[in-house]
Design a protein around this motif. Sequence first.
Motif, PDB file in Angstrom:
ATOM      1  N   UNK A 344     -31.718  39.642   0.204  1.00 36.78           N
ATOM      2  CA  UNK A 344     -32.169  38.930  -1.002  1.00 36.78           C
ATOM      3  C   UNK A 344     -30.970  38.643  -1.884  1.00 36.78           C
ATOM      4  N   UNK A 345     -31.026  37.542  -2.607  1.00 38.74           N
ATOM      5  CA  UNK A 345     -29.962  37.179  -3.531  1.00 38.74           C
ATOM      6  C   UNK A 345     -30.400  37.543  -4.947  1.00 38.74           C
ATOM      7  N   UNK A 346     -29.608  38.233  -5.761  1.00 45.85           N
ATOM      8  CA  UNK A 346     -28.214  38.590  -5.561  1.00 45.85           C
ATOM      9  C   UNK A 346     -28.009  40.006  -5.037  1.00 45.85           C
ATOM     10  N   UNK A 347     -29.040  40.645  -4.533  1.00 45.94           N
ATOM     11  CA  UNK A 347     -28.962  42.083  -4.234  1.00 45.94           C
ATOM     12  C   UNK A 347     -28.193  42.385  -2.955  1.00 45.94           C
ATOM     13  N   UNK A 348     -28.334  41.525  -1.941  1.00 51.36           N
ATOM     14  CA  UNK A 348     -27.783  41.830  -0.624  1.00 51.36           C
ATOM     15  C   UNK A 348     -28.866  42.444   0.242  1.00 51.36           C
ATOM     16  N   UNK A 349     -28.499  43.378   1.102  1.00 51.33           N
ATOM     17  CA  UNK A 349     -29.476  43.968   2.020  1.00 51.33           C
ATOM     18  C   UNK A 349     -30.158  45.180   1.404  1.00 51.33           C
ATOM     19  N   UNK A 350     -31.472  45.192   1.497  1.00 50.45           N
ATOM     20  CA  UNK A 350     -32.256  46.358   1.071  1.00 50.45           C
ATOM     21  C   UNK A 350     -32.996  46.861   2.297  1.00 50.45           C
ATOM     22  N   UNK A 351     -32.860  48.144   2.583  1.00 50.51           N
ATOM     23  CA  UNK A 351     -33.474  48.708   3.786  1.00 50.51           C
ATOM     24  C   UNK A 351     -34.535  49.731   3.406  1.00 50.51           C
ATOM     25  N   UNK A 352     -35.695  49.602   4.026  1.00 49.68           N
ATOM     26  CA  UNK A 352     -36.777  50.563   3.798  1.00 49.68           C
ATOM     27  C   UNK A 352     -37.125  51.182   5.149  1.00 49.68           C
ATOM     28  N   UNK A 353     -37.031  52.498   5.221  1.00 48.68           N
ATOM     29  CA  UNK A 353     -37.333  53.219   6.469  1.00 48.68           C
ATOM     30  C   UNK A 353     -38.422  54.237   6.177  1.00 48.68           C
ATOM     31  N   UNK A 354     -39.374  54.360   7.067  1.00 49.07           N
ATOM     32  CA  UNK A 354     -40.407  55.373   6.869  1.00 49.07           C
ATOM     33  C   UNK A 354     -41.373  55.357   8.025  1.00 49.07           C
ATOM     34  N   UNK A 355     -42.327  56.290   7.998  1.00 49.04           N
ATOM     35  CA  UNK A 355     -43.325  56.293   9.067  1.00 49.04           C
ATOM     36  C   UNK A 355     -44.168  55.026   8.998  1.00 49.04           C
ATOM     37  N   UNK A 356     -44.571  54.523  10.157  1.00 45.16           N
ATOM     38  CA  UNK A 356     -45.256  53.230  10.182  1.00 45.16           C
ATOM     39  C   UNK A 356     -46.721  53.287  10.511  1.00 45.16           C
ATOM     40  N   UNK A 357     -47.282  54.466  10.707  1.00 45.60           N
ATOM     41  CA  UNK A 357     -48.689  54.501  11.115  1.00 45.60           C
ATOM     42  C   UNK A 357     -49.325  55.829  10.752  1.00 45.60           C
TER      43      UNK A 357
END
Length: 381
Positions: A344-357
């Motif tokens: 996203x602009x202007x933030x750059x990369x944002x990563x979200x990791x977590x359990x998916x189910x």
Amino acid sequence: MSPLRVWLIGFGTVGRWLAGALDTQAQRLASRFGCTVQVVGIANARDGFVYDAGGLNLRSALAAAAAGRPITAQPGARAWPTALDGLRATEADLLVEVTASPRSDAEPGLSHIREALRRGIPVVTANKWPVARHGAELAALARSRGVAFRAESTVMSGTPVLSTLTEGLAGAVPLGLRGVLNATANAILTQMADGTSYEQALAAAQRAGLAEPDPAADVEGWDTVAKVMILSALVFGRQLTLEQVTCRGITGVTGQQAREAAAAGQRIRHVATLEFAGPDGTGPDGTGPEGTGPKGAGPEASRAEASRVEGAGAVTARVQPETVPADDLLARIDGVANAVVCRARPVGEVTIIGPGAGPQLAGQGVLSDLIAVAGQRPAGP
Ligand SMILES: NC(=O)c1ccc[n+]([C@@H]2O[C@H](COP(=O)([O-])OP(=O)(O)OC[C@H]3O[C@@H](n4cnc5c(N)ncnc54)[C@H](OP(=O)(O)O)[C@@H]3O)[C@@H](O)[C@H]2O)c1
């Protein structure tokens, strides 16, 4: 403040988890969040809709459901044969829609959600296909009525993806994203890295209760397609059709391919990609669709064509197995973990990791949405 009156439509795994949480956590929700909830309507497919303006007894409804008795047989309550009949005839402050609605028509969830939003009643849902196929329309309808439309659990269950990308990054310009969005497919591919065959890995996932007896939605990629469409509609404001998303499942990946990738320090992952480019083929920030990071040269990646839809900019939307290098974050997302990397602009990369189910996670996502809606209510006199 008066209690938040809730219709709870869908009384299966997620609906019952939520009802249990609202019952057992009532005091904490009130003291910590100022959120007092009264479930006034409950519906399932088998018994129909039951309503009590003074609040239903959740323990009694849960006991009836567990015993296979009709949930509509509650003292002093009124009943209607279908959820839609009940919604049209009664009042509430929030619709929680947790039925399961198929890809073909997204019903009955779509009609339930439209009914509430048209009446200016906010909606929280975990139901993927109504949001995937009509998310932009439903969000616009909610905006036009000045009410909330929230669907946190539809992507990575209780891991906060949608609220992070739409509220935490409000004002930023989302440019594209990549992710691993299906826990079952990822658990199977993770196990296959040691050479286990697809069939053996699937059977193990089924024994562990991770894969459904009919695993098609997960392994053929449709569940992930729904999530790509939801992210497109709610984060990027662009409604995709099913035909615009290239879908390739993991069923063709062999144990040998997975083992060879692992031996080379790589991993095969079921990667979801969503990219938006300007009419001249460049992204809004001047980068092309390849700007999201390394693309795999996996078993099917070389043959894969992204869906490109010309118009006010091109869309690349696809779900497919890809071989990702060791230094790609997605290579380290193992088992039931999921991840989204959003640019996203202007933030750059944002990563979200977590359990998916998991039903508790889905219920937790619904609960967090419900608390958000309760927090937006105007203070009473
Ligand atoms: N479980 C998870 O881990 C998870 C995670 C993320 C998202 N979700 C989504 O959350 C939703 C609910 O999941 P779930 O696991 O709770 O599904 P479920 O156990 O199959 O429950 C679905 C419920 O919807 C009811 N229903 C179906 N048609 C209806 C209708 N026309 N009117 C009223 N009720 C109707 C069913 O009634 P009967 O009981 O009479 O059949 C059942 O109570 C689904 O859309 C699912 O995709 C689930």
